[in-house]
Motif scaffolding. Sequence first.
Motif, short mmCIF file in Angstrom:
data_model
loop_
_atom_site.label_atom_id
_atom_site.label_comp_id
_atom_site.label_asym_id
_atom_site.label_seq_id
_atom_site.Cartn_x
_atom_site.Cartn_y
_atom_site.Cartn_z
N THR A 88 -18.01 35.51 38.39
CA THR A 88 -18.67 35.22 39.75
C THR A 88 -18.15 33.98 40.53
O THR A 88 -18.48 34.08 41.66
CB THR A 88 -20.31 34.65 39.24
OG1 THR A 88 -19.96 33.51 38.49
CG2 THR A 88 -20.90 35.77 38.64
N GLU A 96 -0.70 44.01 36.22
CA GLU A 96 -1.91 44.65 37.00
C GLU A 96 -1.57 44.02 38.42
O GLU A 96 -1.86 45.32 39.11
CB GLU A 96 -3.22 44.13 36.60
CG GLU A 96 -3.59 44.52 35.20
CD GLU A 96 -4.99 43.92 34.57
OE1 GLU A 96 -5.65 44.43 33.83
OE2 GLU A 96 -5.28 42.86 35.23
N HIS A 97 -1.25 43.11 38.70
CA HIS A 97 -0.88 42.85 40.19
C HIS A 97 0.45 42.19 40.12
O HIS A 97 0.67 41.11 40.64
CB HIS A 97 -1.90 41.55 40.62
CG HIS A 97 -3.38 41.99 40.21
ND1 HIS A 97 -4.10 42.84 41.10
CD2 HIS A 97 -4.38 41.50 39.20
CE1 HIS A 97 -5.09 42.77 40.55
NE2 HIS A 97 -5.38 42.26 39.44
N THR A 126 -6.83 37.21 33.94
CA THR A 126 -6.97 38.69 33.91
C THR A 126 -8.30 39.03 35.05
O THR A 126 -9.12 38.19 35.18
CB THR A 126 -6.88 39.38 32.73
OG1 THR A 126 -7.95 38.82 32.34
CG2 THR A 126 -5.87 39.14 31.96
N ASP A 127 -8.28 40.07 35.42
CA ASP A 127 -9.45 40.54 36.31
C ASP A 127 -10.39 40.56 35.39
O ASP A 127 -10.55 40.82 34.07
CB ASP A 127 -9.02 42.12 36.62
CG ASP A 127 -8.30 42.10 37.84
OD1 ASP A 127 -8.22 41.26 38.90
OD2 ASP A 127 -7.35 43.11 37.86
N ASP A 128 -11.85 40.08 35.77
CA ASP A 128 -12.86 39.93 35.07
C ASP A 128 -14.05 40.14 36.00
O ASP A 128 -14.60 39.75 36.77
CB ASP A 128 -12.97 38.53 34.59
CG ASP A 128 -14.25 38.27 33.54
OD1 ASP A 128 -15.13 38.94 33.66
OD2 ASP A 128 -14.50 37.19 33.18
N ALA A 129 -14.54 41.38 35.84
CA ALA A 129 -15.74 42.05 36.32
C ALA A 129 -17.04 41.16 36.45
O ALA A 129 -17.50 41.22 37.28
CB ALA A 129 -16.03 43.42 35.81
N ALA A 130 -17.01 40.28 35.48
CA ALA A 130 -18.25 39.53 35.24
C ALA A 130 -18.03 38.16 35.65
O ALA A 130 -19.02 37.55 35.75
CB ALA A 130 -18.50 39.24 33.60
N ARG A 133 -20.43 29.28 43.60
CA ARG A 133 -19.27 30.02 43.22
C ARG A 133 -17.83 29.51 43.47
O ARG A 133 -16.90 29.34 42.50
CB ARG A 133 -19.21 31.36 43.80
CG ARG A 133 -20.38 32.42 43.38
CD ARG A 133 -20.43 33.65 44.43
NE ARG A 133 -19.07 34.30 43.94
CZ ARG A 133 -18.64 35.09 45.10
NH1 ARG A 133 -19.24 35.20 46.31
NH2 ARG A 133 -17.75 35.72 44.58
#
Lengths: 409, 245
Positions: B68, B131-132, B62-66, B161
């Motif tokens: 990197t 979500e997508h 899932t989307d994960d703003a944290a 990264r």
Amino acid sequence: MNARALALPVCALAALVVAGCSGAEAETEVVYAAYDGPPTYPDQRPNFAMPAGDLGITSDNGSDTVTLIDLTSGDILGEAPVGRDPVDNDGPHHIAADRKSGFAYVALAYPAPAIATGPHASHGSSVRSGWVQKLSLTNLMPVGEVRVDPNPGDIVLSQDGKRLVVSHFDLARALNPAATLEEKRSTLAVIDAETLAMTGSPEPRFITTCIAPHGLALSRPDGRFVYAACYGEDEVTVVDLDAADGAVEHIKLGPGAGPPGNPSYGPYAVVLDHSGSKVAVSSTESRDVRFFDTATKTMDATLIPTQGAPYFVAFSPDDKTIYIPTQSPDAIVVANAETGSVIGTHMLAGCVAPHEVAMATDTATLYVVCEGDHVGPGAVLAVDATSFEVRSTWPVGVYPDRILALPPP
Amino acid sequence: MKKTVFAIALCAASLSGCASDPGDPTIVNETAVEHGAFLFSDPSASAAPGNAFACATCHLATDDAAATRIYPGAVMAGVVSRPSYWGGEELDLLRSINACRFYFMSDSKAWEPGDELADAMYAYLTSLPAEHVDAVPFSVVQAVADLPAGDKAAGKTVYDRACATCHGGMNTGTGRLTTVAPIIPKETLAEHAADGFTDDQQRVVFIEKIRHGGFLGYGGTMPPFSLEAMSDAELADLLAYLELY
């Protein structure tokens, strides 16, 4: 249900036991419940309603797609990706289909790695196995596949829809200077269409034929004899599929045939007429169309010179007229198939590199597949068979090289 | 049906001659969704011996703003509803999963609907937020070419990264996921120098490998980094960090 043991507790346990049997811990076992929801992986592909009239099918080898067209209404029914490799070009090169059984069969001619321009483009083998993929006409989903030799060229299906034959236009093999004549020759693959499955398909029967065979025609209705345009040997090659060894016969197109692998005529395409009595042979080097008599197994004297390189032709229903697509210049040459006299030459607006002509069931319309520039979309044109007025132009995938116009079953 | 792993404990107990019984295993019941979640993050989605890669190696669930990392694959949330995969080259979710299992995880036995593991994976993917649901762009650079000079400092960030998870530390391999992933750049440079590649060619070799992964005639189990996953500018920075000039 399934279970897993958690690794860390087990390892810890083992260590403790070895150390003196103190502090033993019970291991943890995970037991999974079975999935009990709705069916998994439902088919989300769009379904294509088969038209009441002629169905058009193109193989678009530059875009890894197959396009379906309702040739009567003019609607593009759909375009779907085919092939096995999710990144590389699968090269869907020619297609055969049977509306009665509801399947299409596409030959996948994987390109040499030279399509990539990195330093590894010249690394390794450029010989990649070809594949034949069986597709449901309903949604173009792959339902079967089998490996064939590298560089499949043409694919044809017998009238009963059961026998597939694939040629291998293997120029790398043809141009190997160290190879013997037999080593330069490629095979035909003979496949039982009904047995194709996604796994475990029986291996095809391979029959060594000639150097770089390309276009194929099958005798009708039995599908017993294969007529192959043998590019690398300037000949028509006849194979009897009922014979254990194929009983391969080599018939030169005429005098002055080139040495093996360096053709003077360069026969590339063959099309059997409606009566089954003669095969039109299009040669891209000598730029002409000649005719092979299926009864005598000889070339007849009729010759149609073409300014451009001729490809896959269409016959009129009475077999008296032949429609020849040519490239450079791009045109449709109309000729008398009995005398060889050219009746007319027609440049078609919007058609770059015509590759094949097919005739509509009503005989009033010709369908022409145009390769285009091999970068952008190609096209199928509907052309009035008398006036040669372009009635419709349908964009299809990149570099289309076959047009099937199939009547309803 | 359930199975467990007693081998290590039993072997150790037997060798020591100890009569101590570790007792009955503790049973933990989990759902098919949890099974799928485990498979998503564990190499056992492939039966290939030695496989170290999991779906999660290349995909966020899932989307994960944290987060990197640079992931070569798309976020999985919503994947069951997408109209196509692999940049439009595939229309079927299970064929797409099987392609990953074959090309990256070295398992040639395709899952089929109804297979326990396939169904568990579907259960998990279905449980993710929708979500997508649109097709995710995935532009593979087919024809590679050299890039302008990049920024070395920025390249370290790109390395950390995008590369370090599988390849470990630059020129050390420290922490790498598997020895199948070479220590870069030194092992790759040595391999290609032995094959007669020039310095200029070696630089493009890295571009080619990053853009093509194991595809387009290269081979191996590395995924391609699309233009959406890694820009040409980021790739140029990475080359600078790797001191490929």
